[in-house]
Scaffold this active site. Structure first.
Site, short mmCIF file in Angstrom:
data_model
loop_
_atom_site.label_atom_id
_atom_site.label_comp_id
_atom_site.label_asym_id
_atom_site.label_seq_id
_atom_site.Cartn_x
_atom_site.Cartn_y
_atom_site.Cartn_z
N HIS A 169 1.87 -9.74 5.58
CA HIS A 169 2.72 -9.88 4.39
C HIS A 169 2.24 -8.97 3.26
O HIS A 169 2.46 -9.26 2.08
CB HIS A 169 2.76 -11.33 3.91
CG HIS A 169 3.11 -12.30 4.97
ND1 HIS A 169 4.41 -12.54 5.38
CD2 HIS A 169 2.32 -13.09 5.77
CE1 HIS A 169 4.41 -13.44 6.35
NE2 HIS A 169 3.17 -13.78 6.62
N SER A 295 2.54 20.15 -2.68
CA SER A 295 3.54 19.85 -3.71
C SER A 295 3.79 21.12 -4.50
O SER A 295 2.87 21.90 -4.75
CB SER A 295 3.05 18.73 -4.63
OG SER A 295 3.85 18.66 -5.80
#
Length: 456
Positions: A169, A295
């Site tokens: 979770h 990038s």
């Protein structure tokens, strides 16, 4: 054509990656496979006593050479017959009829009436597609998948002892090892590959005429057992025989294969996303390629582009495979032609699969586990030993064990010293107290290392 002007990235940006599929998924490949079916059918007819046709050995060899030596000029001739006409043939505007006329060009004139005898186009097409689909998967996709699985097995064995925080979770959970997690994927992929192999063995071919009743064949030669002929012919092509059909092969077999490939891709998509997260958490470091840009504005970045590219291509592949598996199994009454254009996209689905597998393999080859980061995360989340603590206390007869550990840890930041203080206050024997004091997140990995080494 210059790949920069390709409509699809499969033939443009990724042309180098998808080239191995061209011999199975291109229009020329489909033409060649159709020629093979037509030629082998003609030769099978000649073997029937009822049919007044026979070939000398050199004629048989020349006929088989029509597909064995099928090249670009042959493909262009088939296309010319279809779209422009050639010699005595007007433009057919029908791709299978163009193949029939192409075979006539290489066959003795006495055989012309027997080429495509009693067949409907789907008899040729369904067989041609399947004798292309099988090697496309066996010779191109499966080797890449086996390479991915081998990489996972190697990582499992090499890093089976590296403890790592698990997350359920999204929250810190009972620790695992990095190698064990790779072993899970290797095991899942192995099972999924077994499904693909089974689906390949189940590919079925149809040869039963315009409505699946062998009507034309039986009308011409009622004493020939055409069902037995069809069964043997299809088996000779390496396929199972589809006995009950309409004009079309229902394609349930292709649907099963596409579903099996989709299951493979689901496993790898799960891996792509987990690997992406491990890179994000710096559990995995990446090799920085010299000169590569991560990038356009942030020079420091080394992005997990291979896993992202793989995820995108496998998602597109599954969309295509799911569509094909659903669409090809449906045909209005005994036949409609909508499946014809859909089938031409099988190669595109396979191409997205191939790119996804190659990119995932590239990604796995660039990452290296970072044990120090994993260990620091474990040391910073001592609450994950709470499961071990309450389980040992249950063993010792403490019915409130779960509640005591919950009160200490749930929703709180705790330290290992907090646990030690709890242990000192417990009514347990000294050996049990020592057992509890020895617990650490990094050592609480169960059979993780063994499970990692078990996978083959």
């Amino acid at each position: 054509m210059n790949p920069l002007y390709a409509v699809s990235p499969l033939d443009g940006r990724y042309a180098g990656r998808t080239r191995p599929l061209a011999r199975y998924a291109s229009e020329a490949a489909l033409m060649r496979a159709r020629v093979e079916v037509e030629v082998e059918y003609l030769l099978a007819l000649a073997d029937l006593d009822a049919v007044p046709l026979d070939f000398a050995d050199d004629e048989t060899a020349a006929l088989r050479d029509l597909y064995d030596a099928f090249d670009e000029s042959d493909a262009e001739l088939v296309k010319q017959i279809e779209t422009e006409g050639y010699g005595e043939y007007s433009a057919t505007n029908h791709d299978v009829k163009a193949v029939e006329y192409f075979v006539r060009e290489g066959a003795p004139e006495r055989a012309h009436a027997w080429i495509h005898f009693g067949l409907t186009s789907e008899d040729v097409n369904n067989l041609a597609y399947r004798i292309l689909v099988r090697p496309a998967v066996e010779d191109v996709l499966l080797p890449e998948l086996r390479d991915v699985r081998d990489e996972l097995v190697e990582m499992a064995h090499e890093h089976g002892d590296v403890p790592m925080l698990a997350r359920t979770h999204g929250q810190p959970a009972t620790p695992t090892t990095f190698g064990k997690e790779m072993a899970v994927y290797a095991s899942r992929l192995g099972r999924a590959l077994g499904r693909v192999a089974d689906a390949l063995e189940g590919l079925e071919g149809k040869l039963a005429g315009a409505s699946g009743t062998y009507a034309a064949h039986r009308a011409a030669y009622p004493d020939v057992d055409w069902r037995a002929f069809s069964r043997e012919f299809v088996h000779e092509l390496g396929l199972q025989h589809a006995s009950h059909v309409t004009q079309v092969n229902p394609s349930d077999d292709l649907s099963e294969l596409f579903d099996a490939l989709s299951s493979v891709n689901d496993v790898l998509l799960d891996l792509d996303r987990d690997a992406w997260r491990y890179v994000s958490d710096t559990y995995l470091g990446q090799d920085a390629a010299e000169g590569e840009t991560g990038s356009s504005t942030m020079p420091h970045k080394v992005n997990p582009i291979d896993f992202e590219n793989s995820e995108g291509n496998l998602s597109k592949a599954n969309s295509d495979l799911d569509f094909l598996g659903d669409y090809l199994t449906k045909s209005r009454l005994q036949r409609d032609l909508s499946d014809s254009t859909a089938k031409r996209n099988i190669g595109a689905a396979f191409a997205h699969c191939l790119i996804g597998y190659l990119k995932l393999s590239d990604g796995l080859g660039k990452v290296v586990p970072n044990p120090d980061v994993m260990r620091a995360d474990l040391d910073d989340t001592p609450e994950v030993i709470g499961e071990a603590v309450q389980t040992i206390l249950r063993r010792e007869g403490h019915s409130d064990a779960y509640e005591r550990v919950k009160a200490l840890t749930r929703g709180r930041r705790v330290t290992i010293e907090d646990f030690h203080e709890l242990f000192r206050d417990l009514d347990v024997s000294e050996p049990v107290r020592e057992e509890l004091l020895a617990l650490t997140p990094a050592s609480y990995t169960g059979y993780g290392a063994e499970l990692a080494r078990d996978v083959e």
